[in-house]
Design an enzyme around this catalytic site. Structure first.
Site, PDB file in Angstrom:
ATOM      1  N   SER A  96      36.770  31.083  53.693  1.00  0.00           N
ATOM      2  CA  SER A  96      35.686  31.940  53.204  1.00  0.00           C
ATOM      3  C   SER A  96      34.301  31.409  53.548  1.00  0.00           C
ATOM      4  O   SER A  96      34.066  30.186  53.536  1.00  0.00           O
ATOM      5  CB  SER A  96      35.808  32.042  51.685  1.00  0.00           C
ATOM      6  OG  SER A  96      34.624  32.557  51.128  1.00  0.00           O
ATOM      7  N   GLU A 119      32.031  31.469  51.579  1.00  0.00           N
ATOM      8  CA  GLU A 119      31.592  30.802  50.353  1.00  0.00           C
ATOM      9  C   GLU A 119      31.600  29.273  50.556  1.00  0.00           C
ATOM     10  O   GLU A 119      30.887  28.551  49.854  1.00  0.00           O
ATOM     11  CB  GLU A 119      32.520  31.222  49.208  1.00  0.00           C
ATOM     12  CG  GLU A 119      32.166  30.727  47.833  1.00  0.00           C
ATOM     13  CD  GLU A 119      30.955  31.376  47.157  1.00  0.00           C
ATOM     14  OE1 GLU A 119      30.477  32.439  47.641  1.00  0.00           O
ATOM     15  OE2 GLU A 119      30.478  30.823  46.168  1.00  0.00           O
ATOM     16  N   TYR A 144      35.513  27.737  43.192  1.00  0.00           N
ATOM     17  CA  TYR A 144      36.223  28.540  44.203  1.00  0.00           C
ATOM     18  C   TYR A 144      35.907  28.018  45.612  1.00  0.00           C
ATOM     19  O   TYR A 144      36.820  27.793  46.419  1.00  0.00           O
ATOM     20  CB  TYR A 144      35.806  30.012  44.067  1.00  0.00           C
ATOM     21  CG  TYR A 144      36.232  30.876  45.233  1.00  0.00           C
ATOM     22  CD1 TYR A 144      37.524  31.387  45.316  1.00  0.00           C
ATOM     23  CD2 TYR A 144      35.339  31.176  46.269  1.00  0.00           C
ATOM     24  CE1 TYR A 144      37.915  32.183  46.398  1.00  0.00           C
ATOM     25  CE2 TYR A 144      35.724  31.963  47.345  1.00  0.00           C
ATOM     26  CZ  TYR A 144      37.007  32.467  47.407  1.00  0.00           C
ATOM     27  OH  TYR A 144      37.393  33.242  48.472  1.00  0.00           O
TER      28      TYR A 144
HETATM   29  P1  NAP Z   1      41.983  39.930  45.960  1.00  0.00           P
HETATM   30  O1  NAP Z   1      41.867  41.405  46.086  1.00  0.00           O
HETATM   31  O2  NAP Z   1      41.353  39.253  44.784  1.00  0.00           O
HETATM   32  O3  NAP Z   1      43.556  39.547  45.980  1.00  0.00           O
HETATM   33  C1  NAP Z   1      44.000  38.281  45.582  1.00  0.00           C
HETATM   34  C2  NAP Z   1      45.520  38.275  45.639  1.00  0.00           C
HETATM   35  O4  NAP Z   1      45.996  36.974  45.283  1.00  0.00           O
HETATM   36  C3  NAP Z   1      46.202  39.262  44.681  1.00  0.00           C
HETATM   37  O5  NAP Z   1      47.213  39.923  45.387  1.00  0.00           O
HETATM   38  C4  NAP Z   1      46.809  38.361  43.617  1.00  0.00           C
HETATM   39  O6  NAP Z   1      47.991  38.882  43.064  1.00  0.00           O
HETATM   40  C5  NAP Z   1      47.156  37.133  44.460  1.00  0.00           C
HETATM   41  N1  NAP Z   1      47.390  35.931  43.654  1.00  0.00           N
HETATM   42  C6  NAP Z   1      46.574  35.363  42.734  1.00  0.00           C
HETATM   43  N2  NAP Z   1      47.143  34.262  42.217  1.00  0.00           N
HETATM   44  C7  NAP Z   1      48.355  34.127  42.822  1.00  0.00           C
HETATM   45  C8  NAP Z   1      49.416  33.183  42.716  1.00  0.00           C
HETATM   46  N3  NAP Z   1      49.368  32.159  41.866  1.00  0.00           N
HETATM   47  N4  NAP Z   1      50.500  33.329  43.512  1.00  0.00           N
HETATM   48  C9  NAP Z   1      50.590  34.379  44.352  1.00  0.00           C
HETATM   49  N5  NAP Z   1      49.640  35.326  44.477  1.00  0.00           N
HETATM   50  C10 NAP Z   1      48.521  35.183  43.723  1.00  0.00           C
HETATM   51  O7  NAP Z   1      41.412  39.208  47.263  1.00  0.00           O
HETATM   52  P2  NAP Z   1      40.985  39.859  48.683  1.00  0.00           P
HETATM   53  O8  NAP Z   1      39.577  40.339  48.586  1.00  0.00           O
HETATM   54  O9  NAP Z   1      42.053  40.742  49.186  1.00  0.00           O
HETATM   55  O10 NAP Z   1      40.913  38.539  49.579  1.00  0.00           O
HETATM   56  C11 NAP Z   1      42.073  38.014  50.212  1.00  0.00           C
HETATM   57  C12 NAP Z   1      41.869  36.542  50.495  1.00  0.00           C
HETATM   58  O11 NAP Z   1      40.734  36.356  51.331  1.00  0.00           O
HETATM   59  C13 NAP Z   1      41.599  35.683  49.252  1.00  0.00           C
HETATM   60  O12 NAP Z   1      42.182  34.422  49.485  1.00  0.00           O
HETATM   61  C14 NAP Z   1      40.087  35.534  49.220  1.00  0.00           C
HETATM   62  O13 NAP Z   1      39.716  34.366  48.546  1.00  0.00           O
HETATM   63  C15 NAP Z   1      39.799  35.480  50.718  1.00  0.00           C
HETATM   64  N6  NAP Z   1      38.483  35.975  51.131  1.00  0.00           N
HETATM   65  C16 NAP Z   1      38.079  37.207  50.756  1.00  0.00           C
HETATM   66  C17 NAP Z   1      36.859  37.690  51.206  1.00  0.00           C
HETATM   67  C18 NAP Z   1      36.371  39.061  50.823  1.00  0.00           C
HETATM   68  O14 NAP Z   1      35.177  39.329  51.009  1.00  0.00           O
HETATM   69  N7  NAP Z   1      37.250  39.946  50.348  1.00  0.00           N
HETATM   70  C19 NAP Z   1      36.061  36.891  52.065  1.00  0.00           C
HETATM   71  C20 NAP Z   1      36.537  35.632  52.424  1.00  0.00           C
HETATM   72  C21 NAP Z   1      37.755  35.176  51.980  1.00  0.00           C
HETATM   73  P3  NAP Z   1      48.134  39.514  41.578  1.00  0.00           P
HETATM   74  O15 NAP Z   1      48.139  40.992  41.734  1.00  0.00           O
HETATM   75  O16 NAP Z   1      49.450  39.003  41.143  1.00  0.00           O
HETATM   76  O17 NAP Z   1      46.973  39.001  40.769  1.00  0.00           O
HETATM   77  N1  GDD Z   2      30.185  40.187  40.934  1.00  0.00           N
HETATM   78  C1  GDD Z   2      28.888  40.416  40.725  1.00  0.00           C
HETATM   79  N2  GDD Z   2      28.512  41.194  39.666  1.00  0.00           N
HETATM   80  N3  GDD Z   2      27.988  39.879  41.581  1.00  0.00           N
HETATM   81  C2  GDD Z   2      26.666  40.153  41.375  1.00  0.00           C
HETATM   82  C3  GDD Z   2      26.234  40.959  40.310  1.00  0.00           C
HETATM   83  C4  GDD Z   2      27.201  41.499  39.415  1.00  0.00           C
HETATM   84  O1  GDD Z   2      26.889  42.201  38.470  1.00  0.00           O
HETATM   85  N4  GDD Z   2      24.879  41.065  40.404  1.00  0.00           N
HETATM   86  C5  GDD Z   2      24.489  40.353  41.445  1.00  0.00           C
HETATM   87  N5  GDD Z   2      25.563  39.790  42.053  1.00  0.00           N
HETATM   88  C6  GDD Z   2      25.528  38.901  43.225  1.00  0.00           C
HETATM   89  C7  GDD Z   2      26.271  37.571  43.031  1.00  0.00           C
HETATM   90  O2  GDD Z   2      25.458  36.652  42.286  1.00  0.00           O
HETATM   91  C8  GDD Z   2      26.514  37.160  44.475  1.00  0.00           C
HETATM   92  O3  GDD Z   2      25.385  36.464  44.973  1.00  0.00           O
HETATM   93  C9  GDD Z   2      26.627  38.498  45.225  1.00  0.00           C
HETATM   94  O4  GDD Z   2      26.197  39.519  44.302  1.00  0.00           O
HETATM   95  C10 GDD Z   2      28.046  38.834  45.683  1.00  0.00           C
HETATM   96  O5  GDD Z   2      28.933  38.666  44.589  1.00  0.00           O
HETATM   97  P1  GDD Z   2      30.474  39.134  44.669  1.00  0.00           P
HETATM   98  O6  GDD Z   2      30.560  40.549  45.096  1.00  0.00           O
HETATM   99  O7  GDD Z   2      31.100  38.752  43.386  1.00  0.00           O
HETATM  100  O8  GDD Z   2      31.061  38.297  45.903  1.00  0.00           O
HETATM  101  P2  GDD Z   2      30.923  36.749  46.314  1.00  0.00           P
HETATM  102  O9  GDD Z   2      30.024  36.689  47.511  1.00  0.00           O
HETATM  103  O10 GDD Z   2      30.592  35.899  45.169  1.00  0.00           O
HETATM  104  O11 GDD Z   2      32.409  36.396  46.737  1.00  0.00           O
HETATM  105  C11 GDD Z   2      33.172  37.278  47.580  1.00  0.00           C
HETATM  106  O12 GDD Z   2      32.952  36.952  48.915  1.00  0.00           O
HETATM  107  C12 GDD Z   2      33.406  35.647  49.312  1.00  0.00           C
HETATM  108  C13 GDD Z   2      33.054  35.476  50.786  1.00  0.00           C
HETATM  109  O13 GDD Z   2      31.752  35.021  50.927  1.00  0.00           O
HETATM  110  C14 GDD Z   2      34.646  37.125  47.157  1.00  0.00           C
HETATM  111  O14 GDD Z   2      35.402  38.124  47.821  1.00  0.00           O
HETATM  112  C15 GDD Z   2      35.175  35.771  47.543  1.00  0.00           C
HETATM  113  O15 GDD Z   2      36.595  35.729  47.299  1.00  0.00           O
HETATM  114  C16 GDD Z   2      34.899  35.558  49.044  1.00  0.00           C
HETATM  115  O16 GDD Z   2      35.384  34.328  49.489  1.00  0.00           O
END
Ligand code: NAP
Ligand code: GDD
Length: 336
Positions: free
Chosen positions: A133, A135, A157
């Site tokens: 990520s 992050e 995280y």
């Molecule tokens: P998400 O919607 O939060 O999905 C997370 C998944 O992890 C869910 O299916 C959840 O299953 C499963 N999980 C949680 N704990 C587990 C455990 N102990 N064993 C097995 N499965 C478990 O995340 P996403 O947005 O699709 O992201 C996918 C991956 O990419 C994550 O690793 C996230 O950190 C990473 N990532 C996401 C972004 C983004 O912007 N979306 C960016 C960079 C990296 P349950 O239904 O059982 O809770």
């Molecule tokens: N969730 C949330 N809720 N975020 C807020 C809010 C609110 O009400 N208001 C402002 N924000 C700001 C957060 O402080 C952060 O800076 C930004 O919006 C994005 O927050 P999120 O959408 O929660 O995503 P994230 O960037 O913290 O994390 C996501 O992206 C990562 C990749 O950079 C997640 O998907 C992570 O799993 C992923 O790795």
């Protein structure tokens, strides 16, 4: 026909990746946890061709059993505790799942598939993708960020993801496992969890437009992210595992926008002024913030030939449109 095992099948990326791999002709297995996973039914309806197998990243033996049963060519490790604020409240669990969970899957792959080389060929036939990520860049050392930018994570995280990243690199270097780490920047969609800011905004806008909600309470409006469409990003994951050699790649659009801009566009799409509805509350501020993320995805573009296809405006509009549809359907069924 290739076989893939996806962890995190009930998550946003898991569903898009499964759909994409099915389209390519893969046999797809999804790892599902818990006795009575509330999302199971939804996944089974959305992805009837995916076979679900039980397993948990906290349980080493369940991962070995899942690999022995599915015999995958490719493993996509998408499972994680992925919501950044939750990682401060449940730091230990986050370390266990998001960090050590990666080690458990890599160990399972090593135990089931072997390690090292025979006659110059990699022994282990399984290819592994780790969902790293942006992050991890946290308090960024340079802008934009690429594969060589040092990490400075700002949340439990982010710290757990740094462990997951380096253990992936280490298993590649120690055991000759084909393991890739995709350093993906934020990607969103109508399937995004409602706790993340983009979906919170699109749902809020739809509900306000339809008279179901009066205001939208957010945290830091100045935070900037490089937001893309999840459907594009799962294609990059797949491309990484089709290369002759495993490697790490940054994936993002190369454009960043603030939370304020996201809200402004989302409200404007339904003919409203965001300033009349958005209020901020310190409750949604983080103990340590990631202020600005911006991807330099040159390597993904040149080596993988990957490009995003959905612009920032299109993404915002797609999400608001989908939530308007959802809220209208709910109202029609008398569900509020
Ligand atoms: P998400 O919607 O939060 O999905 C997370 C998944 O992890 C869910 O299916 C959840 O299953 C499963 N999980 C949680 N704990 C587990 C455990 N102990 N064993 C097995 N499965 C478990 O995340 P996403 O947005 O699709 O992201 C996918 C991956 O990419 C994550 O690793 C996230 O950190 C990473 N990532 C996401 C972004 C983004 O912007 N979306 C960016 C960079 C990296 P349950 O239904 O059982 O809770
Ligand atoms: N969730 C949330 N809720 N975020 C807020 C809010 C609110 O009400 N208001 C402002 N924000 C700001 C957060 O402080 C952060 O800076 C930004 O919006 C994005 O927050 P999120 O959408 O929660 O995503 P994230 O960037 O913290 O994390 C996501 O992206 C990562 C990749 O950079 C997640 O998907 C992570 O799993 C992923 O790795």
């Amino acid at each position: 026909m290739k076989t893939a095992l996806i962890t995190g099948i009930t998550g946003q990326d898991g569903t898009y990746l499964a759909e994409y791999l099915l389209q390519l002709g893969y046999k797809v297995y999804g790892l599902i946890r818990g006795q009575n996973n509330p999302k199971r039914e939804w996944v089974e309806r959305l992805l009837p061709d995916v076979e679900l197998v039980h397993g948990d990243l906290l349980d080493q033996a369940s991962l070995i059993a899942a690999l022995e049963y599915t015999k995958p060519d490719e493993v996509y490790n998408l499972a994680a505790v992925s919501f950044v604020p939750l990682s401060w409240n449940q730091a230990e669990l986050t370390g266990e799942v998001t960090g050590l969970g990666v080690l458990r899957m890599l160990e399972a792959i090593r135990i089931v598939g072997g390690s090292g080389r025979r006659n110059g060929q990699r022994v282990n036939p399984i290819r592994f993708y780790q969902a790293s990520s942006s992050e991890m860049f946290g308090k960024v050392r340079e802008t934009p960020q690429n594969e060589r930018t040092p990490f400075h994570p700002r949340s439990p995280y982010g710290v757990a993801k740094v462990y997951g990243h380096y253990i992936t690199v280490n298993y590649r270097e120690s055991y000759d496992i084909y393991a890739c780490s995709g350093i993906l920047f934020n990607h969103e969609s109508p399937r995004r969890g409602p706790e993340f800011v983009t979906r919170k905004i699109s749902m809020g806008v739809a509900r306000i437009k339809l008279g179901k909600q009066r205001e939208l309470v957010l945290g830091n409006l100045d935070a900037r992210r490089d937001w893309g469409f999840a459907g594009d990003y799962v294609k990059a994951m797949h491309l990484m595992l089709q290369q002759p050699e495993p490697d790490d790649y940054v994936v993002g659009t190369g454009e960043s926008h603030s939370v304020r801009e996201f809200a402004e566009l989302a409200f404007a799409y339904v003919g409203l002024d965001w300033r009349d509805y958005v209020r901020t509350d310190p409750r949604f501020m983080r103990p340590a913030e990631v202020d600005h993320l911006l991807a330099d995805a040159t390597k993904a573009r040149t080596v993988l030939g990957w490009r995003p296809t959905v612009s920032f405006r299109e993404l915002v509009e797609m999400m608001v449109e989908a939530d308007l549809r959802l809220e209208r359907e709910k109202a029609a069924r008398g569900l509020g």
